[in-house]
Design a protein around this motif. Structure first.
Motif, PDB file in Angstrom:
ATOM      1  N   UNK A   7       1.628  -2.706  12.491  1.00  0.00           N
ATOM      2  CA  UNK A   7       1.612  -3.997  13.184  1.00  0.00           C
ATOM      3  C   UNK A   7       3.048  -4.269  13.640  1.00  0.00           C
ATOM      4  N   UNK A   8       3.275  -5.326  14.400  1.00  0.00           N
ATOM      5  CA  UNK A   8       4.652  -5.605  14.831  1.00  0.00           C
ATOM      6  C   UNK A   8       5.652  -5.807  13.688  1.00  0.00           C
ATOM      7  N   UNK A   9       5.193  -6.271  12.516  1.00  0.00           N
ATOM      8  CA  UNK A   9       6.125  -6.566  11.426  1.00  0.00           C
ATOM      9  C   UNK A   9       5.973  -5.675  10.196  1.00  0.00           C
ATOM     10  N   UNK A  10       4.877  -4.903  10.108  1.00  0.00           N
ATOM     11  CA  UNK A  10       4.606  -4.155   8.880  1.00  0.00           C
ATOM     12  C   UNK A  10       3.871  -2.852   9.157  1.00  0.00           C
ATOM     13  N   UNK A  11       3.874  -2.021   8.114  1.00  0.00           N
ATOM     14  CA  UNK A  11       2.978  -0.875   8.041  1.00  0.00           C
ATOM     15  C   UNK A  11       2.021  -1.150   6.888  1.00  0.00           C
ATOM     16  N   UNK A  12       0.736  -0.971   7.114  1.00  0.00           N
ATOM     17  CA  UNK A  12      -0.254  -1.133   6.052  1.00  0.00           C
ATOM     18  C   UNK A  12      -0.855   0.222   5.748  1.00  0.00           C
ATOM     19  N   UNK A  13      -1.009   0.506   4.469  1.00  0.00           N
ATOM     20  CA  UNK A  13      -1.705   1.685   4.020  1.00  0.00           C
ATOM     21  C   UNK A  13      -3.071   1.204   3.587  1.00  0.00           C
ATOM     22  N   UNK A  14      -4.034   1.265   4.529  1.00  0.00           N
ATOM     23  CA  UNK A  14      -5.346   0.650   4.343  1.00  0.00           C
ATOM     24  C   UNK A  14      -5.095  -0.830   4.048  1.00  0.00           C
ATOM     25  N   UNK A  15      -5.758  -1.410   3.075  1.00  0.00           N
ATOM     26  CA  UNK A  15      -5.493  -2.811   2.720  1.00  0.00           C
ATOM     27  C   UNK A  15      -4.786  -2.912   1.379  1.00  0.00           C
ATOM     28  N   UNK A  16      -4.311  -1.778   0.855  1.00  0.00           N
ATOM     29  CA  UNK A  16      -3.721  -1.763  -0.480  1.00  0.00           C
ATOM     30  C   UNK A  16      -2.226  -2.017  -0.510  1.00  0.00           C
ATOM     31  N   UNK A  17      -1.490  -1.520   0.482  1.00  0.00           N
ATOM     32  CA  UNK A  17      -0.033  -1.598   0.442  1.00  0.00           C
ATOM     33  C   UNK A  17       0.490  -2.030   1.806  1.00  0.00           C
ATOM     34  N   UNK A  18       1.472  -2.934   1.797  1.00  0.00           N
ATOM     35  CA  UNK A  18       2.159  -3.347   3.014  1.00  0.00           C
ATOM     36  C   UNK A  18       3.641  -3.041   2.843  1.00  0.00           C
ATOM     37  N   UNK A  19       4.238  -2.412   3.831  1.00  0.00           N
ATOM     38  CA  UNK A  19       5.668  -2.165   3.850  1.00  0.00           C
ATOM     39  C   UNK A  19       6.230  -2.906   5.055  1.00  0.00           C
ATOM     40  N   UNK A  20       7.148  -3.844   4.779  1.00  0.00           N
ATOM     41  CA  UNK A  20       7.731  -4.661   5.839  1.00  0.00           C
ATOM     42  C   UNK A  20       8.794  -3.875   6.598  1.00  0.00           C
ATOM     43  N   UNK A  21       8.863  -4.087   7.913  1.00  0.00           N
ATOM     44  CA  UNK A  21       9.898  -3.471   8.726  1.00  0.00           C
ATOM     45  C   UNK A  21      11.229  -4.196   8.566  1.00  0.00           C
ATOM     46  N   UNK A  22      11.180  -5.486   8.234  1.00  0.00           N
ATOM     47  CA  UNK A  22      12.376  -6.290   8.025  1.00  0.00           C
ATOM     48  C   UNK A  22      12.189  -7.093   6.752  1.00  0.00           C
ATOM     49  N   UNK A  23      13.285  -7.699   6.280  1.00  0.00           N
ATOM     50  CA  UNK A  23      13.172  -8.557   5.105  1.00  0.00           C
ATOM     51  C   UNK A  23      12.269  -9.733   5.417  1.00  0.00           C
ATOM     52  N   UNK A  24      11.455 -10.075   4.490  1.00  0.00           N
ATOM     53  CA  UNK A  24      10.592 -11.239   4.609  1.00  0.00           C
ATOM     54  C   UNK A  24      10.996 -12.268   3.578  1.00  0.00           C
ATOM     55  N   UNK A  25      10.057 -13.054   3.145  1.00  0.00           N
ATOM     56  CA  UNK A  25      10.332 -14.052   2.111  1.00  0.00           C
ATOM     57  C   UNK A  25      10.641 -13.372   0.789  1.00  0.00           C
ATOM     58  N   UNK A  26      11.330 -14.077  -0.059  1.00  0.00           N
ATOM     59  CA  UNK A  26      11.634 -13.579  -1.395  1.00  0.00           C
ATOM     60  C   UNK A  26      12.947 -12.842  -1.441  1.00  0.00           C
TER      61      UNK A  26
END
Length: 84
Positions: A7-26
């Motif tokens: 997606x524009x902001x993340x990579x998803x491995x199915x619906x189990x894992x999201x890896x952000x392209x940039x820092x997000x919240x937290x």
């Protein structure tokens, strides 16, 4: 072996894992939990003393909640609920 969805902001491995392209919240990032019923999940957590951050609430076109973060971080991670 799961498919990767970009997606524009993340990579998803199915619906189990999201890896952000940039820092997000937290401080260290965030953890999200997909739930069937956000209203029920918010109530369940509220009964246990966890408050949501209303400023973080993202709404769907039907007015329901798509995503909402809790006010506090856990071990440096922001935590959110999202609608499946």
């Amino acid at each position: 072996g799961l498919p990767v969805i970009e997606t524009p902001v993340s990579y998803f491995n199915d619906s189990l894992v999201e890896v952000m392209k940039q820092n997000g919240r937290g401080t260290k990032g965030h953890i999200g939990f997909a739930v069937n019923d956000i209203d029920a999940a918010e109530k369940w957590f509220a009964e246990r003393g966890l408050e949501v951050n209303e400023e973080s609430r993202v709404l769907l076109p039907d007015g329901g909640t798509k995503l909402v973060y809790f006010k506090r971080e856990f071990a440096g991670f922001a935590v959110h609920l999202c609608r499946e």
